[in-house]
Design a protein around this motif. Structure first.
Motif, PDB file in Angstrom:
ATOM      1  N   ALA A 579       0.718  -1.046  -0.039  1.00 43.74           N
ATOM      2  CA  ALA A 579       0.122   0.078   0.159  1.00 43.74           C
ATOM      3  C   ALA A 579       0.744   1.449   0.223  1.00 43.74           C
ATOM      4  O   ALA A 579       0.551   2.251  -0.806  1.00 43.74           O
ATOM      5  N   THR A 580       2.129   1.154   0.879  1.00 43.77           N
ATOM      6  CA  THR A 580       2.937   2.432   0.711  1.00 43.77           C
ATOM      7  C   THR A 580       3.605   2.667  -0.713  1.00 43.77           C
ATOM      8  O   THR A 580       3.590   3.660  -1.038  1.00 43.77           O
ATOM      9  N   SER A 581       3.920   1.568  -1.116  1.00 45.70           N
ATOM     10  CA  SER A 581       4.613   1.695  -2.429  1.00 45.70           C
ATOM     11  C   SER A 581       3.612   2.160  -3.519  1.00 45.70           C
ATOM     12  O   SER A 581       4.132   3.047  -4.393  1.00 45.70           O
ATOM     13  N   ALA A 582       2.358   1.636  -3.621  1.00 47.59           N
ATOM     14  CA  ALA A 582       1.414   1.904  -4.657  1.00 47.59           C
ATOM     15  C   ALA A 582       0.982   3.406  -4.284  1.00 47.59           C
ATOM     16  O   ALA A 582       0.665   4.128  -5.319  1.00 47.59           O
ATOM     17  N   THR A 583       0.812   3.988  -3.005  1.00 48.67           N
ATOM     18  CA  THR A 583       0.496   5.093  -2.866  1.00 48.67           C
ATOM     19  C   THR A 583       1.859   6.196  -3.401  1.00 48.67           C
ATOM     20  O   THR A 583       1.306   7.476  -4.046  1.00 48.67           O
ATOM     21  N   GLU A 584       2.913   5.806  -3.242  1.00 52.80           N
ATOM     22  CA  GLU A 584       3.746   6.660  -3.516  1.00 52.80           C
ATOM     23  C   GLU A 584       4.030   6.960  -5.320  1.00 52.80           C
ATOM     24  O   GLU A 584       4.356   7.844  -5.767  1.00 52.80           O
ATOM     25  N   TYR A 585       3.848   5.654  -5.772  1.00 53.32           N
ATOM     26  CA  TYR A 585       3.844   5.783  -7.352  1.00 53.32           C
ATOM     27  C   TYR A 585       2.652   5.440  -8.116  1.00 53.32           C
ATOM     28  O   TYR A 585       2.866   5.181  -9.382  1.00 53.32           O
ATOM     29  N   LYS A 586       1.490   5.633  -7.488  1.00 55.51           N
ATOM     30  CA  LYS A 586       0.206   5.337  -8.087  1.00 55.51           C
ATOM     31  C   LYS A 586       0.245   6.158  -9.214  1.00 55.51           C
ATOM     32  O   LYS A 586      -0.074   5.746 -10.431  1.00 55.51           O
ATOM     33  N   SER A 587       0.505   7.477  -9.188  1.00 58.05           N
ATOM     34  CA  SER A 587       0.290   8.445 -10.195  1.00 58.05           C
ATOM     35  C   SER A 587       1.178   8.301 -11.612  1.00 58.05           C
ATOM     36  O   SER A 587       0.633   8.391 -12.482  1.00 58.05           O
ATOM     37  N   VAL A 588       2.249   7.911 -11.351  1.00 57.03           N
ATOM     38  CA  VAL A 588       3.371   7.609 -12.270  1.00 57.03           C
ATOM     39  C   VAL A 588       2.970   6.225 -13.019  1.00 57.03           C
ATOM     40  O   VAL A 588       2.861   6.402 -14.368  1.00 57.03           O
ATOM     41  N   VAL A 589       2.412   5.431 -12.295  1.00 55.38           N
ATOM     42  CA  VAL A 589       1.967   4.149 -13.123  1.00 55.38           C
ATOM     43  C   VAL A 589       0.821   4.027 -14.021  1.00 55.38           C
ATOM     44  O   VAL A 589       0.701   3.832 -15.055  1.00 55.38           O
ATOM     45  N   LEU A 590      -0.180   4.979 -13.266  1.00 56.40           N
ATOM     46  CA  LEU A 590      -1.511   5.097 -14.018  1.00 56.40           C
ATOM     47  C   LEU A 590      -1.221   6.049 -15.109  1.00 56.40           C
ATOM     48  O   LEU A 590      -1.911   5.696 -16.322  1.00 56.40           O
ATOM     49  N   ARG A 591      -0.283   6.999 -15.131  1.00 54.69           N
ATOM     50  CA  ARG A 591       0.032   7.735 -16.400  1.00 54.69           C
ATOM     51  C   ARG A 591       0.557   7.011 -17.525  1.00 54.69           C
ATOM     52  O   ARG A 591       0.306   7.212 -18.559  1.00 54.69           O
ATOM     53  N   ALA A 592       1.374   5.859 -16.830  1.00 53.31           N
ATOM     54  CA  ALA A 592       1.960   5.048 -17.720  1.00 53.31           C
ATOM     55  C   ALA A 592       0.836   4.113 -18.565  1.00 53.31           C
ATOM     56  O   ALA A 592       0.982   4.018 -19.692  1.00 53.31           O
ATOM     57  N   LEU A 593      -0.128   3.578 -17.895  1.00 53.95           N
ATOM     58  CA  LEU A 593      -1.224   3.033 -18.246  1.00 53.95           C
ATOM     59  C   LEU A 593      -2.003   3.736 -19.341  1.00 53.95           C
ATOM     60  O   LEU A 593      -2.311   3.084 -20.391  1.00 53.95           O
ATOM     61  N   ALA A 594      -2.386   5.095 -18.790  1.00 57.73           N
ATOM     62  CA  ALA A 594      -2.942   5.940 -19.756  1.00 57.73           C
ATOM     63  C   ALA A 594      -2.292   6.109 -21.244  1.00 57.73           C
ATOM     64  O   ALA A 594      -2.738   6.372 -21.946  1.00 57.73           O
ATOM     65  N   SER A 595      -0.962   6.082 -20.991  1.00 62.27           N
ATOM     66  CA  SER A 595      -0.109   6.326 -22.156  1.00 62.27           C
ATOM     67  C   SER A 595      -0.546   5.371 -23.333  1.00 62.27           C
ATOM     68  O   SER A 595      -0.274   5.538 -24.446  1.00 62.27           O
ATOM     69  N   GLY A 596      -0.494   4.167 -22.891  1.00 53.65           N
ATOM     70  CA  GLY A 596      -0.964   3.038 -23.769  1.00 53.65           C
ATOM     71  C   GLY A 596      -2.353   3.589 -24.597  1.00 53.65           C
ATOM     72  O   GLY A 596      -2.322   3.053 -25.836  1.00 53.65           O
ATOM     73  N   TRP A 597      -3.315   3.735 -23.835  1.00 57.71           N
ATOM     74  CA  TRP A 597      -4.580   4.080 -24.648  1.00 57.71           C
ATOM     75  C   TRP A 597      -4.451   5.326 -25.208  1.00 57.71           C
ATOM     76  O   TRP A 597      -4.967   5.266 -26.440  1.00 57.71           O
ATOM     77  N   LYS A 598      -3.512   6.273 -25.014  1.00 61.52           N
ATOM     78  CA  LYS A 598      -3.315   7.482 -25.706  1.00 61.52           C
ATOM     79  C   LYS A 598      -2.742   7.110 -26.993  1.00 61.52           C
ATOM     80  O   LYS A 598      -2.812   7.713 -28.305  1.00 61.52           O
ATOM     81  N   GLN A 599      -1.545   6.166 -27.036  1.00 62.25           N
ATOM     82  CA  GLN A 599      -0.801   5.936 -28.202  1.00 62.25           C
ATOM     83  C   GLN A 599      -1.712   5.114 -29.319  1.00 62.25           C
ATOM     84  O   GLN A 599      -1.821   5.286 -30.546  1.00 62.25           O
ATOM     85  N   TYR A 600      -2.547   4.362 -28.663  1.00 61.64           N
ATOM     86  CA  TYR A 600      -3.524   3.357 -29.315  1.00 61.64           C
ATOM     87  C   TYR A 600      -4.236   4.277 -30.158  1.00 61.64           C
ATOM     88  O   TYR A 600      -4.469   4.163 -31.444  1.00 61.64           O
ATOM     89  N   LEU A 601      -4.875   5.282 -29.566  1.00 60.68           N
ATOM     90  CA  LEU A 601      -5.994   6.320 -30.290  1.00 60.68           C
ATOM     91  C   LEU A 601      -5.365   6.954 -31.405  1.00 60.68           C
ATOM     92  O   LEU A 601      -5.787   7.263 -32.374  1.00 60.68           O
ATOM     93  N   SER A 602      -4.171   7.406 -31.128  1.00 57.60           N
ATOM     94  CA  SER A 602      -3.394   8.229 -32.034  1.00 57.60           C
ATOM     95  C   SER A 602      -3.060   7.797 -33.077  1.00 57.60           C
ATOM     96  O   SER A 602      -3.011   8.012 -34.313  1.00 57.60           O
ATOM     97  N   VAL A 603      -2.600   6.397 -33.003  1.00 57.73           N
ATOM     98  CA  VAL A 603      -2.228   5.721 -34.289  1.00 57.73           C
ATOM     99  C   VAL A 603      -3.192   5.379 -35.029  1.00 57.73           C
ATOM    100  O   VAL A 603      -3.263   5.207 -36.243  1.00 57.73           O
ATOM    101  N   VAL A 604      -4.433   5.033 -34.450  1.00 56.07           N
ATOM    102  CA  VAL A 604      -5.606   4.720 -35.331  1.00 56.07           C
ATOM    103  C   VAL A 604      -6.118   5.799 -36.068  1.00 56.07           C
ATOM    104  O   VAL A 604      -6.424   5.902 -37.331  1.00 56.07           O
TER     105      VAL A 604
END
Length: 708
Positions: A579-604
């Motif tokens: 939980a401590t680790s997830a709290t600290e890095y949550k924003s970074v990891v979720l933005r990385a996950l979102a970058s996949g969706w963004k790249q998908y839509l832009s390539v389409v």
């Protein structure tokens, strides 16, 4: 498929870099305007045209462990759904790259795994608001003036000089390359037991602005089994489709302008304002630009719909569909034919001419018809020593004895037609031809079962098991005839048709004059067939055109901006350290996950010619995300833009100045499973291939190359 490769940095995660390199090869396969690839076989110098992630991965040299895992993941998706593989492949690369960036920022592997998994689960729980039931989709498509159709509003003239050959299924819609083309009727065409479905025929489009009329084949004096008043041509305003699936609007495509509209058979009065038939316009909405396959599939749906009304069976049964690929005929000859169409040798064709229109006794063989074949699970006697495993059938006396005994069995039971699921011994085939016995090998499972049901034949594993109760009757064979009523001779192979009274089996005959395109056409047909199959099974579909992915992107970005309280984190992850680790890095990891969706839509968007560059596509995405946030309900905004046809339209391209859109849909289960499989694969490679780098000198980069 040899091709240039990226350098693999030994100081970074090797497995993820390999996944990223492999996924980049399929970047152009995403979206409605797929850039097809030529796959060249170095041993034969033959090439095949592909636009499928499955065919691409099969052609790559996957020597690494990560490559093998990627292949197994894509094959599993293909085996279960037959769609979603290109999305899976792209997201594997996008999320591999995103995780590599997280590792560069020293994010712990455990935090990446937990946060990304929770993020995708949250997306899957959010997107059901963009689902629509099949009933609602059909109502909306039929009541809207914006139709998912690539054809202008036309009516068709039906005359005696433009009827399709009655042998070919009457709902068949010909692919028309020129509006003036007319297919003459063959007055000598055979009327068989399928003729209760051949009462009313619809011609292809013979011109623009003509009138629809009702005509029966000259040889048919009976009444139609279809209740209702006949054929009604739709006069709804329809819209041409330039690309389909994503961001498609009214265009000026020459191909689209030459198309005629479909004609329908009705089983009675319909409340549907555009008088569609069966599953309505769903095949076109799921086609993603594959127009030829839509025509074939609508013919199949209409045929099966009529059978369902008579027998109470399912409206669409994909198990009753097989394909036959005919190389050498124009694509306009593609059609749907009742029964089983296959290719045989000229010698077998001579036997078929002899048996034409005669009832045949049928035998079904489940396995190979060879001397060496043994069924699955066969155990050899433990006290027998094998001296020679595969004796030559030409030299060995035992081989001649086996051939003679098999032939005697077939003759004694008066078998005329043998359908074999597997391979057939060539020498036995020759002896059977000499004795006027037709043996057809490599029969598809659907055809095998269909003939067993209607002829009463029961399958055997070995001919020695045969008795009179296993032999069926009532099958017929004939040379397959094209739209012009002529039998086709393709040189080394001859297309033939095997039928039986009441058989539900349909063959989609796929034709082309380009050898390298044959596999592509067959893959496209089956992809659309399975999209419709899964949509009807799910009884719901997603809004298409990137709507679901845009909602995921918006949702993940919102989660990334929300601070995660330590108390809530402990409750969510059930582990204080995690939980401590997830709290600290949550924003970074979720933005990385979102970058996949963004790249998908832009390539389409780029692949669809709706954005000139990824920068322009990203700018358009940011605009939509901002408006969705201002709206307060991203899903409501996306639904509104989807219905306006303005979702994710870029600022350039041939259709950018027009506001009309085309309604398209996607499968629910297939899409979400592709997401899950992509992330599961990336996280699996991340965890099993995590390395502790020791020893390499500073700034040392491996000179190794991966080989595709």
């Amino acid at each position: 498929l040899p091709m240039a490769f990226r350098d693999v940095n030994a100081r970074r995660h090797i497995g993820l870099q390999q996944l990223l390199s492999l996924a980049l090869t399929g970047r152009t396969l995403l979206g409605p305007m797929k850039a097809c690839k030529f796959i060249v076989d170095e041993s034969t110098n033959q090439c095949t045209l592909i636009c499928s992630a499955v065919r691409l991965i099969e052609s790559l040299d996957l020597t690494s462990a990560a490559g093998q895992l990627l292949n197994e993941t894509i094959q599993a998706q293909n085996k279960e759904f037959r769609t979603g593989m290109s999305t899976l492949l792209f997201l594997v690369g996008a999320w591999s790259n995103a995780i590599l960036e997280c590792l560069q920022q020293n994010v712990p592997v455990s935090a990446i795994v937990s946060v990304m998994s929770e993020g995708l689960n949250s997306c899957c729980a959010t997107v059901p608001c963009l689902q629509m039931s099949i009933h609602d989709v059909n109502q909306e498509l039929c009541s809207s003036s914006v139709r998912p159709n690539a054809f202008k509003s036309q009516t068709c003239q039906i005359g005696c000089d433009s009827l399709l050959n009655p042998q070919i299924f009457p709902y068949f819609q010909k692919d028309i390359s020129t509006p003036e083309e007319v297919i003459p009727i063959n007055s000598s065409s055979h009327q068989d037991d399928d003729s209760n479905f051949n009462k009313r025929l619809v011609s292809p489009v013979t011109g623009f602005g003509s009138i629809s009329s009702l005509v029966k084949p000259a040889a048919d004096k009976s009444t139609s089994v279809i209740s209702g008043s006949g054929v009604i041509a739709s006069s709804c305003n329809k819209q041409k489709l330039t690309h389909s699936r994503y961001f498609s609007t009214l265009g000026k495509s020459r191909f689209s302008s030459q198309q005629g509209n479909f004609q329908r058979f009705l089983s009675g009065p319909s409340a549907d304002p555009c008088e569609c038939y069966g599953v309505g316009h769903l095949p076109m909405a799921l086609s993603h630009g594959n127009q030829i396959s839509v025509k074939l599939l609508e013919s199949i749906v209409a045929y099966q719909q009529e059978r369902a009304e008579c027998s109470g069976s399912s409206q669409f049964n994909i198990a009753e569909i097989v394909t036959c690929s005919l190389l050498g005929l124009p694509e306009s000859y593609s059609c749907v034919s009742p029964g089983f169409v296959t290719l045989v040798s000229p010698e077998q064709a001579a036997v078929i001419k002899y048996f034409e229109d005669k009832p045949l006794r049928v035998l079904l063989t489940d396995g190979d018809l060879t001397e060496q074949y043994r069924h699955l699970g066969f155990n050899r006697p433990c006290n027998v020593r094998t001296i020679l495993e595969h004796p030559s059938l030409l030299e060995g006396r035992d081989g001649d004895l086996w051939l003679s005994s098999m032939l005697d069995i077939l003759i004694s039971f008066e078998v005329n037609l043998v359908l074999v699921k597997g391979n057939v011994c060539e020498n036995l085939m020759e002896r059977c031809i000499a004795n006027s016995i037709l043996v057809i090998g490599s029969v598809a499972r659907g055809g095998f079962c269909a003939f067993g049901e209607v002829t009463g034949a029961q399958s055997v594993t070995y001919l020695t098991q045969l008795n009179a109760a296993y032999v069926g009757s009532g099958a017929q064979v004939e040379l397959w005839k094209g739209c012009d009523g002529r039998a086709m001779d393709l040189g080394e192979l001859v297309p033939v048709r095997i039928k039986a009274p009441g058989i539900p089996l349909l063959t989609a005959v796929l034709t082309t004059t380009v050898a390298s395109k044959m596999q592509l056409i067959e893959d496209q047909f089956w992809t659309l067939a399975y999209r419709l199959h899964h949509a009807l099974n799910d009884q719901k579909v997603f809004l298409g055109g990137g709507a679901v992915e845009l909602l995921c992107l918006s949702h993940i970005q919102t989660l990334a901006e929300q601070p995660l309280q330590p108390a809530n984190a402990v409750k969510e992850f059930r582990n204080p350290w995690l939980a401590t680790s997830a709290t600290e890095y949550k924003s970074v990891v979720l933005r990385a996950l979102a970058s996949g969706w963004k790249q998908y839509l832009s390539v389409v968007m780029c692949n669809s010619a709706k954005a000139a560059s990824e920068l322009e596509a990203c700018t358009s995405l940011e605009h939509h995300l901002k408006k969705a946030a201002e709206c307060g309900s991203p899903s409501a905004y996306i639904l509104q833009e989807f219905r306006r046809g303005a979702l994710l339209r870029g600022g350039s391209g041939p259709s950018a100045d027009q506001g009309e859109g085309v309604t398209v849909y996607d499968n629910v289960t297939a899409k979400t499973e592709a997401w899950r499989r992509a992330l599961d694969l990336v996280l699996l490679v991340l965890q099993t291939d995590a390395e502790i780098i020791t020893g390499p000198k500073r700034n040392h980069v491996s000179s190794e190359f991966m080989f595709l």
